[in-house]
Enzyme design. Sequence first.
Site, PDB file in Angstrom:
ATOM      1  N   SER A 156      -9.140 -30.763  38.642  1.00  0.00           N
ATOM      2  CA  SER A 156      -8.532 -30.419  36.981  1.00  0.00           C
ATOM      3  C   SER A 156      -7.358 -30.276  36.869  1.00  0.00           C
ATOM      4  O   SER A 156      -7.082 -30.076  35.677  1.00  0.00           O
ATOM      5  CB  SER A 156      -9.618 -29.328  36.784  1.00  0.00           C
ATOM      6  OG  SER A 156     -11.103 -29.865  36.620  1.00  0.00           O
TER       7      SER A 156
ATOM      8  N   LYS B 246      -5.918 -32.748  33.894  1.00  0.00           N
ATOM      9  CA  LYS B 246      -6.156 -31.916  32.488  1.00  0.00           C
ATOM     10  C   LYS B 246      -4.798 -31.686  32.190  1.00  0.00           C
ATOM     11  O   LYS B 246      -4.396 -31.679  31.067  1.00  0.00           O
ATOM     12  CB  LYS B 246      -7.222 -30.891  32.443  1.00  0.00           C
ATOM     13  CG  LYS B 246      -8.423 -31.414  32.907  1.00  0.00           C
ATOM     14  CD  LYS B 246      -9.565 -30.211  32.515  1.00  0.00           C
ATOM     15  CE  LYS B 246     -10.950 -30.801  32.812  1.00  0.00           C
ATOM     16  NZ  LYS B 246     -11.559 -30.757  33.848  1.00  0.00           N
TER      17      LYS B 246
ATOM     18  N   SER C  47     -11.549 -25.238  31.710  1.00  0.00           N
ATOM     19  CA  SER C  47     -11.546 -26.635  32.592  1.00  0.00           C
ATOM     20  C   SER C  47     -12.718 -27.459  32.047  1.00  0.00           C
ATOM     21  O   SER C  47     -13.546 -27.848  33.159  1.00  0.00           O
ATOM     22  CB  SER C  47     -11.591 -26.421  33.946  1.00  0.00           C
ATOM     23  OG  SER C  47     -11.033 -27.334  34.762  1.00  0.00           O
TER      24      SER C  47
END
Lengths: 267, 329
Positions: A54, A57, A110
């Site tokens: 993640s 992101k 997240s």
Amino acid sequence: MGLGVVLALAALASGAAAQSPTDRYPKAARSYLVAIDGQVIWERAGDTPLAPASLTKIMTALVLLDHNFTAEAVVTISPRAAAIEGAQIGLRAGQKMTAGDLFTAMLVRSANDACTALAEHDGGTVQAFVARMNERASAMRLSATHFVNPCGLDAPGHLSSARDLFQLTQVALTHPLFVSTVSLERAQVRVLGGPAIALTSSNALLGRLPGARGVKTGYTSAAGTCVIALAERNSRRVIAVLLNAPDRWWASAALVEKAFEQAAADR
Amino acid sequence: MTMDRFVRAAAIGAVVSVLSVLTAAQQPAAQGETWEQTMQMSMPGMNMPARTATVCQVKSAERTPPKMEDGCTMTDLQTSASRVAFTVACTKPQPMTGTGEFIYDTPNSYSGTMTLKSSDGSMVMKMAGKRIGAACDPGALGRQVEAQGREVNARLAEMQRLSGQELAKACAEQATAGSPALFTSTAGTPPVCTDSTVLCGNFRTQAGFAKVSGSDPTLKMFGQVCKVDPMVVRADLCGTALKNESLDFISSSCPDQSKALVQRECAGRKFTSDVSAKYQSFCASYFASTLEGGGDSAAGPKATAPKPADSKPAAVDEAKKKLRGIFGR
């Protein structure tokens, strides 16, 4: 006469100086990089392409912010976004949220449903948005980075490196909205016409590590536990990127503490 | 050989000897390792006292001819698994020739001899080294001593032109800054600054001691100037720091007290839940030692990594995880 003797003593005591960043903490993570005020001091396998989970992101956020991001824009959650695997805040198809709240959920918690919804809203399709992510990575010369999806799910060819992620983070930190969002320990977002959703940051450093200001956590089975830590003390900034760390919290906190100690010693 | 020329020859010899040892280091990895080096020089009618220094050498020094001081050339370098030998010829500060031989008795020790000859006579240097262990930053000690050397040189040159009043002011500044270099004698010359009251007073405070606690050469200088045993000063300050829980000082300067506190507050604890906020930074700083190459990770705080990817959580746990959203934590 004094000059010669002092130089001799200096020569006797000196070893070969290490000018480039050293791998001072090899057990911290499979790959890590620590920088003080933008200067890398320690690293291990900094250019090795690894699954970033993640941490992806961060690029998702950067592409959104680069592209006329409007926090008040209303986004409708698609079936694809609602059904996405991994971390979510539990959105259902057809629900509506503001882009700003989705941005918060994506970075603080997240959330992959929020992430996918934003990518679809901005790019029209996930594929188009991912193409933008890769264009941005290429423009930034992130040579070890390639994205296959916007949220960091494990996929062949979805890779980045500690150094690339460090450079990406530095650029993202020039955006005030990004800076303020990643520093939130808690947040509240709302489904339009529906209930509020309380979020607690996935970043355990916030509120525990003095000076912690972010940035992002990540975990997949391929990536292991990952974190990008940002801490600021006495006008000094430390960023630590850890990929596949056996204990990301203690390790990142330790690297940050030691970096500040070095910053103080070098002053 | 006159005293001045002797000292210059010693400077050349010291540089050559150090670079020779670096050339012969045989370790493959990139980190530094700590060695204790002793050198003793003698010439007909004169024996210099042996000098011992702790150095950090890069483990991966290559076997290439070392870079010589300007005016010196190393030739006929012969290396084997346990021996390094060479010849050296210098044109500055005066013509000299010499030979050197180092024997590596064990992987952790060596001994060597260098002989330099000039028109003024010959000089013999005997050297010995032993690895004393700890991983280290190869450049740190050297940069520190080089910096001290440059500082002393610059200050010596400047002090020669200062009036007595300006000299007193400069010495006061050095005392306040906790820099002992000008208060020490070098190679038999008297110290530039003589009143060490403020310097030594500051050394006996936590703030003053912490500035220098990581530098053995500087601690030795303070010991000489202030006529104290630095270890006794450390013990006193650390005892007080433990009572007052001055964690920054304990962490930086008190290894024994640090260990005790680690066992009490950090060992076996989770970052996210078990450590008191007061000790978070202290424990994190300690944990860093377990991440180094030779660290004892078994004594560190408890890992908080998630379960391995191939484990199968219970159905209830799985449902909880889906609700909480563990992916991408």
